[in-house]
Design a protein around this motif. Sequence first.
Motif, mmCIF file in Angstrom:
data_model
loop_
_atom_site.group_PDB
_atom_site.id
_atom_site.type_symbol
_atom_site.label_atom_id
_atom_site.label_comp_id
_atom_site.label_asym_id
_atom_site.label_seq_id
_atom_site.Cartn_x
_atom_site.Cartn_y
_atom_site.Cartn_z
ATOM 1 N N VAL A 1 9.138 -1.948 4.990
ATOM 2 C CA VAL A 1 8.540 -0.656 5.358
ATOM 3 C C VAL A 1 7.092 -0.917 5.763
ATOM 4 O O VAL A 1 6.308 -1.429 4.959
ATOM 5 N N THR A 2 6.742 -0.596 6.976
ATOM 6 C CA THR A 2 5.366 -0.796 7.433
ATOM 7 C C THR A 2 5.098 0.121 8.619
ATOM 8 O O THR A 2 5.784 0.021 9.634
ATOM 9 N N GLN A 3 4.123 1.018 8.447
ATOM 10 C CA GLN A 3 3.881 1.959 9.545
ATOM 11 C C GLN A 3 3.440 1.211 10.797
ATOM 12 O O GLN A 3 3.877 1.528 11.885
ATOM 13 N N SER A 4 2.580 0.221 10.637
ATOM 14 C CA SER A 4 2.044 -0.498 11.800
ATOM 15 C C SER A 4 3.040 -1.499 12.366
ATOM 16 O O SER A 4 2.959 -1.866 13.537
ATOM 17 N N GLY A 5 3.941 -1.979 11.524
ATOM 18 C CA GLY A 5 4.855 -3.040 11.943
ATOM 19 C C GLY A 5 4.143 -4.370 12.109
ATOM 20 O O GLY A 5 4.691 -5.331 12.638
ATOM 21 N N GLU A 6 2.870 -4.444 11.650
ATOM 22 C CA GLU A 6 2.081 -5.663 11.861
ATOM 23 C C GLU A 6 1.534 -6.246 10.569
ATOM 24 O O GLU A 6 0.807 -7.239 10.618
ATOM 25 N N THR A 7 1.821 -5.632 9.426
ATOM 26 C CA THR A 7 1.241 -6.121 8.173
ATOM 27 C C THR A 7 1.757 -7.533 7.879
ATOM 28 O O THR A 7 2.967 -7.753 7.727
ATOM 29 N N ALA A 8 0.818 -8.479 7.785
ATOM 30 C CA ALA A 8 1.199 -9.892 7.706
ATOM 31 C C ALA A 8 2.092 -10.172 6.500
ATOM 32 O O ALA A 8 3.084 -10.900 6.606
ATOM 33 N N ALA B 1 -6.611 5.981 6.292
ATOM 34 C CA ALA B 1 -5.755 6.422 5.189
ATOM 35 C C ALA B 1 -4.458 6.991 5.761
ATOM 36 O O ALA B 1 -4.475 7.949 6.533
ATOM 37 N N ALA B 2 -3.351 6.402 5.370
ATOM 38 C CA ALA B 2 -2.056 6.851 5.893
ATOM 39 C C ALA B 2 -1.706 8.214 5.300
ATOM 40 O O ALA B 2 -1.823 8.418 4.093
ATOM 41 N N THR B 3 -1.316 9.153 6.127
ATOM 42 C CA THR B 3 -0.894 10.481 5.646
ATOM 43 C C THR B 3 0.450 10.832 6.275
ATOM 44 O O THR B 3 1.491 10.738 5.643
ATOM 45 N N GLY C 1 0.811 -1.223 0.000
ATOM 46 C CA GLY C 1 0.000 0.000 0.000
ATOM 47 C C GLY C 1 0.838 1.265 0.000
ATOM 48 O O GLY C 1 1.807 1.410 -0.764
ATOM 49 N N THR C 2 0.452 2.179 0.868
ATOM 50 C CA THR C 2 1.152 3.461 0.955
ATOM 51 C C THR C 2 2.629 3.271 1.292
ATOM 52 O O THR C 2 3.487 4.009 0.798
ATOM 53 N N SER C 3 2.943 2.292 2.106
ATOM 54 C CA SER C 3 4.350 2.050 2.458
ATOM 55 C C SER C 3 5.145 1.636 1.220
ATOM 56 O O SER C 3 6.330 1.930 1.100
ATOM 57 N N TRP C 4 4.475 0.942 0.310
ATOM 58 C CA TRP C 4 5.121 0.570 -0.961
ATOM 59 C C TRP C 4 5.418 1.836 -1.766
ATOM 60 O O TRP C 4 6.468 1.964 -2.386
ATOM 61 N N LEU D 1 -4.404 6.469 -4.659
ATOM 62 C CA LEU D 1 -4.799 5.531 -3.594
ATOM 63 C C LEU D 1 -5.631 6.246 -2.527
ATOM 64 O O LEU D 1 -6.653 5.735 -2.074
ATOM 65 N N LYS D 2 -5.197 7.450 -2.142
ATOM 66 C CA LYS D 2 -5.950 8.193 -1.120
ATOM 67 C C LYS D 2 -7.381 8.423 -1.589
ATOM 68 O O LYS D 2 -8.326 8.227 -0.835
ATOM 69 N N LEU D 3 -7.511 8.842 -2.850
ATOM 70 C CA LEU D 3 -8.850 9.139 -3.352
ATOM 71 C C LEU D 3 -9.711 7.876 -3.388
ATOM 72 O O LEU D 3 -10.861 7.880 -2.960
ATOM 73 N N LYS D 4 -9.130 6.773 -3.881
ATOM 74 C CA LYS D 4 -9.884 5.511 -3.950
ATOM 75 C C LYS D 4 -10.348 5.096 -2.572
ATOM 76 O O LYS D 4 -11.508 4.742 -2.369
ATOM 77 N N GLU D 5 -9.405 5.113 -1.631
ATOM 78 C CA GLU D 5 -9.685 4.578 -0.296
ATOM 79 C C GLU D 5 -10.842 5.273 0.395
ATOM 80 O O GLU D 5 -11.679 4.623 1.017
ATOM 81 N N ILE D 6 -10.835 6.612 0.331
ATOM 82 C CA ILE D 6 -11.798 7.298 1.200
ATOM 83 C C ILE D 6 -12.992 7.888 0.457
ATOM 84 O O ILE D 6 -14.007 8.170 1.070
HETATM 85 O O1 M6R Z 1 1.030 -0.734 8.286
HETATM 86 P P1 M6R Z 1 1.532 -0.793 6.875
HETATM 87 O O2 M6R Z 1 2.291 0.414 6.477
HETATM 88 O O3 M6R Z 1 2.307 -2.029 6.583
HETATM 89 O O4 M6R Z 1 0.223 -0.842 5.977
HETATM 90 C C1 M6R Z 1 0.306 -1.094 4.613
HETATM 91 C C2 M6R Z 1 -1.000 -0.790 3.918
HETATM 92 O O5 M6R Z 1 -2.012 -1.626 4.399
HETATM 93 C C3 M6R Z 1 -1.422 0.664 4.115
HETATM 94 O O6 M6R Z 1 -0.433 1.545 3.687
HETATM 95 C C4 M6R Z 1 -2.720 0.971 3.372
HETATM 96 O O7 M6R Z 1 -2.494 0.956 2.002
HETATM 97 C C5 M6R Z 1 -3.260 2.306 3.871
HETATM 98 N N1 M6R Z 1 -4.656 2.210 4.138
HETATM 99 C C6 M6R Z 1 -2.988 3.408 2.941
HETATM 100 O O8 M6R Z 1 -3.649 4.587 3.244
#
Ligand code: M6R
Length: 626
Positions: free
Chosen positions: A354-361, A416-418, A309-312, A502-507
């Motif tokens: 790269v993962t903001q949550s550190g939990e993406t499977a 939505a990640a910002t 996602g956004t991290s990509w 992606l932001k527009l699609k998501e929300i």
């Molecule tokens: O926690 P992560 O960064 O690993 O999450 C990855 C994606 O699930 C995340 O970026 C997702 O695309 C967001 N909803 C984007 O706004």
Amino acid sequence: MCGIVGYIGTQAASGILLEGLRKLEYRGYDSAGIATVLEGEIHCVRAKGKLINLEEKLAGEDNPARIGIAHTRWATHGKPEEYNAHPHMDTAKRIAVIQNGIIENYRDLREELKSRGCEFRSDTDTEVIPHLIAEQLAESDTSLLEAVRLVVNRLKGAFAIAVISADYPDELIVGRQQAPVVLGFGQGEFYCASDTPALVPYTRAVLPLENGELARMTPLGVEIYSFDGHRLKKTPRTLNWNPVMVEKQGFKHFMLKEIYEQPGVVRACLEAYFDGEWAATDADKSPTHLGLPPELLTDLQHIQIVACGTSWHAGLVGKYLIEQVAGVPTTVHYASEFRYAPAPITSNTLTIGVTQSGETADTLAALEMEKKRRSGFTQPELQSRLLGITNRPESSLGDLVPHIIDTHAGIEIGVAATKTFVAQVMAFYALALDLTYRRTAKSPEQLEEILIGLRQLPAQMEVVLESQERYIEELAHDFAETQDFIFLGRGINFPIALEGALKLKEISYIHAEGYPAGEMKHGPIALLDAKVPVVAIAMPGAVYEKVLSNAQEARARDARLIGVTPMDEQEAADTFDTLIPVPHVDELLSPILTVIPLQLLAYHIAARRGLDVDQPRNLAKSVTVE
Ligand code: M6R
């Protein structure tokens, strides 16, 4: 994914549990439920849809129970209906269980239980758990902890569970295998939750459970055990968060608050990553202080980035920086693809998750796979070098990789990640400059110039926010009914076009495509007509003229052209129908500014359409299932 919360202590549990669910609703909102132990019975209430529906069902109830569990669901197995909502119970309704994750062998367990006469009330994978625990308790004179322990050893998959029983009114059992759960410690009261925001209003003394661990929580304290039954010694640590960080602070939505927090996040990153005084005359010391050991970064021949996602998208910006500034060949992979089709093993390779949550499977699995496949090699150049970039160093990623760059964005609640995206990009600036310095890929003067530009970014971001938000809010009115959008960018701003789409699609649920501007003529241009707006990012630099030409091509097909471009650029003013000006900035640093108007555009279009910006349909903040 789903959010779980549990409480045992001296106060009425239900209010605390509902408050906890409110803080975890970003993880899923298909249904919600709560179970407490009251007068020797389990009292369970569930509702389809958002938490508000459960709250309405519970309104007027005065439930004094001092133990309970609650759940907010992101549906995986079984439709988002009330009968699939958690908690799930055994046949006699003496045990209630909530789960986040997936029980991969649930079909076998379900068949086995059915063959012994068990009847199921839901389509979920979770329901096998209370039935199995009930069987264990019926079979032998064992404790609740031991029964849960025997059952978790039979489960395959990634899960976090919390269990209560009407026959053990003073025990809450919590378990973790590859899905997050954190324990909170109060005075004679204890909590568990999928994520810390649910705990901070009550306590800052926390202990994340590790994989293969169980906690037995009673009003007297917390005992930790391994899945093989050994008692473990653990000490809670103190979070430096405060409850205000998880409130909207006057903003209508968390997403808008988080967009506005971005200049502060960039300031925090500048402070954390860079020597604030560094100048070309200091060339004998590094301009960065990431604390990464030399053996991780020396003689690098290849960097591979895995993310979702956004991290990509942040990874794509990172690739541009690392290749164009530091000169290290870099590839970026969707973690969900890489884990099953990894690139061939290369020497002296750094793998960055790269993962903001550190939990993406998927991201965790890709990193684990990389670690495992390289563990068989004795040659040092083939051994794994792993680095994580995350906003949650205490997450599963933190356990998995030996080195972390913390993105310092603070908790992000909007789905939505910002601000976490901007912070990830800052981490890549720091890493690229660190590598550039180590490899002397640029002169000290060139490095100093980049640093001067970076230091100016927070003030420039504030200019964008102050000067553009109202305007973008008005502009959004024009697009409330629009069905398709195209976002174009080139070079370092191509990932920003992807992120804007992606932001527009998501929300807003509007179909949007992000495309490299030069590729449009190879297909997507066929989509264009007067009904399809095109947003182009045109920042002076290597591809400025090219992007303007590509925009002209769109204009010739009647598309309405919106340009994210510097103030007072006559050529851009002549090209675009609508301008969203940003301050003049070096192209290399421009993503930090150009992403803001796209975030605001997505936000205001979604808000204008009356949509739930912070909790868009079908999504969850952290995707802990495959
Ligand atoms: O926690 P992560 O960064 O690993 O999450 C990855 C994606 O699930 C995340 O970026 C997702 O695309 C967001 N909803 C984007 O706004």
